[in-house]
Design a protein around this motif. Sequence first.
Motif, PDB file in Angstrom:
ATOM      1  N   ALA A  17      -1.341  -4.294  -3.145  1.00 20.30           N
ATOM      2  CA  ALA A  17      -0.625  -3.638  -1.747  1.00 20.30           C
ATOM      3  C   ALA A  17       0.540  -2.769  -2.249  1.00 20.30           C
ATOM      4  O   ALA A  17       0.691  -1.630  -1.540  1.00 20.30           O
ATOM      5  N   GLU A  23       4.918   1.801  -3.791  1.00 20.38           N
ATOM      6  CA  GLU A  23       6.199   0.949  -3.693  1.00 20.38           C
ATOM      7  C   GLU A  23       6.773   0.214  -5.149  1.00 20.38           C
ATOM      8  O   GLU A  23       7.698  -0.411  -4.930  1.00 20.38           O
ATOM      9  N   ARG A  53      -7.249   2.164   2.359  1.00 21.17           N
ATOM     10  CA  ARG A  53      -5.822   3.004   2.988  1.00 21.17           C
ATOM     11  C   ARG A  53      -6.389   4.743   3.575  1.00 21.17           C
ATOM     12  O   ARG A  53      -6.024   4.967   4.180  1.00 21.17           O
ATOM     13  N   ALA A  56      -8.047   4.046   6.605  1.00 18.15           N
ATOM     14  CA  ALA A  56      -6.945   3.944   7.455  1.00 18.15           C
ATOM     15  C   ALA A  56      -6.326   5.318   8.007  1.00 18.15           C
ATOM     16  O   ALA A  56      -6.108   5.498   9.258  1.00 18.15           O
ATOM     17  N   GLU A  57      -5.980   6.104   6.994  1.00 21.19           N
ATOM     18  CA  GLU A  57      -5.200   7.451   7.153  1.00 21.19           C
ATOM     19  C   GLU A  57      -6.258   8.294   8.142  1.00 21.19           C
ATOM     20  O   GLU A  57      -5.914   8.889   8.996  1.00 21.19           O
ATOM     21  N   ARG A  60      -6.501   7.820  12.241  1.00 26.17           N
ATOM     22  CA  ARG A  60      -5.615   8.540  12.967  1.00 26.17           C
ATOM     23  C   ARG A  60      -6.025   9.197  14.249  1.00 26.17           C
ATOM     24  O   ARG A  60      -6.871  10.108  13.937  1.00 26.17           O
TER      25      ARG A  60
ATOM     26  N   ILE B 128      -1.109  -1.825   9.242  1.00 27.82           N
ATOM     27  CA  ILE B 128      -1.906  -0.556   8.831  1.00 27.82           C
ATOM     28  C   ILE B 128      -1.274   0.708   9.380  1.00 27.82           C
ATOM     29  O   ILE B 128      -1.094   1.814   8.956  1.00 27.82           O
ATOM     30  N   VAL B 131       2.539   1.511   8.251  1.00 26.10           N
ATOM     31  CA  VAL B 131       2.720   1.772   6.921  1.00 26.10           C
ATOM     32  C   VAL B 131       1.534   3.005   6.674  1.00 26.10           C
ATOM     33  O   VAL B 131       2.142   4.217   5.993  1.00 26.10           O
ATOM     34  N   ASP B 132       0.541   3.133   6.811  1.00 26.22           N
ATOM     35  CA  ASP B 132      -0.502   4.000   6.468  1.00 26.22           C
ATOM     36  C   ASP B 132      -0.406   5.188   7.443  1.00 26.22           C
ATOM     37  O   ASP B 132      -0.833   6.353   6.852  1.00 26.22           O
ATOM     38  N   LEU B 133      -0.268   5.033   8.526  1.00 27.56           N
ATOM     39  CA  LEU B 133      -0.403   6.157   9.507  1.00 27.56           C
ATOM     40  C   LEU B 133       1.212   6.722   9.926  1.00 27.56           C
ATOM     41  O   LEU B 133       1.352   7.734  10.012  1.00 27.56           O
ATOM     42  N   LEU B 136       6.136   4.323   7.168  1.00 23.83           N
ATOM     43  CA  LEU B 136       7.017   3.648   7.111  1.00 23.83           C
ATOM     44  C   LEU B 136       6.853   2.503   5.906  1.00 23.83           C
ATOM     45  O   LEU B 136       5.840   2.367   5.243  1.00 23.83           O
ATOM     46  N   LEU B 156      -1.195  -6.059   5.358  1.00 26.94           N
ATOM     47  CA  LEU B 156      -1.614  -4.444   4.531  1.00 26.94           C
ATOM     48  C   LEU B 156      -2.979  -4.798   3.990  1.00 26.94           C
ATOM     49  O   LEU B 156      -3.740  -3.850   4.501  1.00 26.94           O
TER      50      LEU B 156
END
Lengths: 80, 177
Positions: A17, A23, A53, A56-57, A60, B128, B131-133, B136, B156
Amino acid sequence: MRTWLMNRRHDPERNAAEYVSGELTARARRWFERHILECDDCWREVLLGRFGRRMAEDAREPVPPGLRDRVRAAISLSAD
Amino acid sequence: MPQREEHEEFLHATMGAMDLVYNLARRFTNRSEDTEDLVQETYLAAYRAWKEQRRPRRVEPWIGTICLNLGRSRYRTRTRRPVEVSIEDRDFRAPEIGDPEAAAEAAMDRQALYEAMERLPEEQRVAITLVDLGGLSTAEAACAMGTPRGTVLSRLHRGRRGLAALLWAEVRGVEER
């Protein structure tokens, strides 16, 4: 740098993660990138995390036309 | 500061965060009218705080937290959502196809993606989205969600993994049809 992983539980979920979220510090990232070449659990979690991920993007949803104007109008009204 | 100027300053500072607020609001609502109402309520609540001189260092985590709190208290819609699935026992083996990502992208449409997102447990969807959209950091998301950062990392990752699993299941379904 091995202490980075030794000081924490070997936790593929958490490591993946943090890695996928960008990070980790530069040093921790370099160490982890070497680590995942040898650790199937962490490697699998990174692959799943990256794919999830990206999905997820892509999930949107665009702000509908007119909503910005509606909110602006509501703020203007409340300001008066 | 004159009211007009204050209101323009607020709009200038916050309108860029509407994409995050809208997508966050979608995590709590099914009907588009409810989503838009929640976005508007969020902005009105943020504006009230702004007028009381409560100015954030970063707008996105601040307005995201307002939306989260309103969404949790007013628009929790668990009963209207599809049944959430546990992803803990799902089969996470890579599918037997050459390029799973390309195959997945080719096989599913955007609706399948939205539906997969809807099927995640609420806290994973929220993590999600933040953070991902929303972009943050996990520390900011932890603050917004009122949980330790470790919990956010776990939600997440499980959310991302869940999306991957649900979409791979979708691909397998398409291949079998």
